[in-house]
Scaffold this active site. Structure first.
Site: not given
Ligand code: TIU
Length: 226
Positions: A29, A134, A167
């Protein structure tokens, strides 16, 4: 340059024996929506600049990893434009500020195909690298990742990305339960909450490595370049 089959890397709670024939680098991500102002992370009230220290270590690692032709997998969190894969609970969770699907400075927040959903240009996927979309926090939920890894006999994941306790952690827990050994790199993972980053890494390596191993990019870069 040919690599030994096994690279023994400094890690906690013990060295990690990286099997170069059965591993992949999983970059989680590293999207504009999390690392740049105006995206999903910012919409939740976070300071996105806190994540940007992960970019350089990840960029160096990607270059060294790719130089040996080892597999790279990128993930992106996001939803289809109709939001059909967005659970109502996720949509309604944040009571203040813009929501998933709303128009922000980088297009619709956390929607596939929008500028903010893209991986940051510094870490853009190369041709042939697998990109997993995802809808959740974990990379295994509602994706073909497990099947992809099984087909290629990949048993080990070197994990980088953001955010450590969301994530990255969810994915490492999912991977651990499916039989993968995960080495999580502390300098190539990051959180909007530095104390959560440290706690999340401590949880992974505690109890003899209950979810996996924690290391840094330096020993891996050394091993890949020697
Ligand atoms: N990729 C991921 O960690 N998504 C989130 O929403 N992370 C947050 O810390 N908000």
């Amino acid at each position: 340059m040919s690599l030994p089959r096994v690279l023994t890397l400094d890690a906690d709670p013990r060295p990690f024996a990286l099997d170069t024939a059965a591993c992949a680098l999983l970059v989680i991500d590293m999207q504009r929506d999390f690392l740049e102002p105006g995206g999903f992370g910012a919409s939740l009230g976070n300071d996105v600049s806190l994540l940007r220290r992960t970019i350089e270590p990840t960029r160096h690692l990607l270059a060294a990893w790719r130089a040996h032709g080892l597999p790279v997998i990128h993930t992106r969190e996001g939803h289809d434009p109709a939001l059909a894969d967005l659970p109502r609970s996720k949509y309604e969770r944040n009571l203040t500020g813009p929501r998933i699907g709303d128009l922000g400075p980088m297009g619709r927040i956390l929607v596939r195909g929008e500028p903010g959903h893209a991986i940051i240009h510094e870490l853009a996927p190369h041709a042939g690298e697998y990109v997993i979309d995802k809808p959740g926090k974990g990379a295994f939920w509602a994706t073909p990742l497990h099947a992809h890894l099984q087909e290629r006999r990949i048993r080990q994941l070197v994990v980088t990305g953001v955010t450590t306790e969301v994530c990255v952690h969810t994915t490492v827990r999912e991977a651990n339960d499916r039989g993968y050994d995960c080495l999580v790199l502390a300098d190539a993972t990051g959180s909007y909450f530095p104390e959560f980053h440290l706690a999340a890494l401590a949880m992974i390596r505690a109890q003899g490595g209950i979810f996996g191993w924690v290391g840094t990019t330096a020993p891996l870069l050394r091993a890949l370049s020697s």
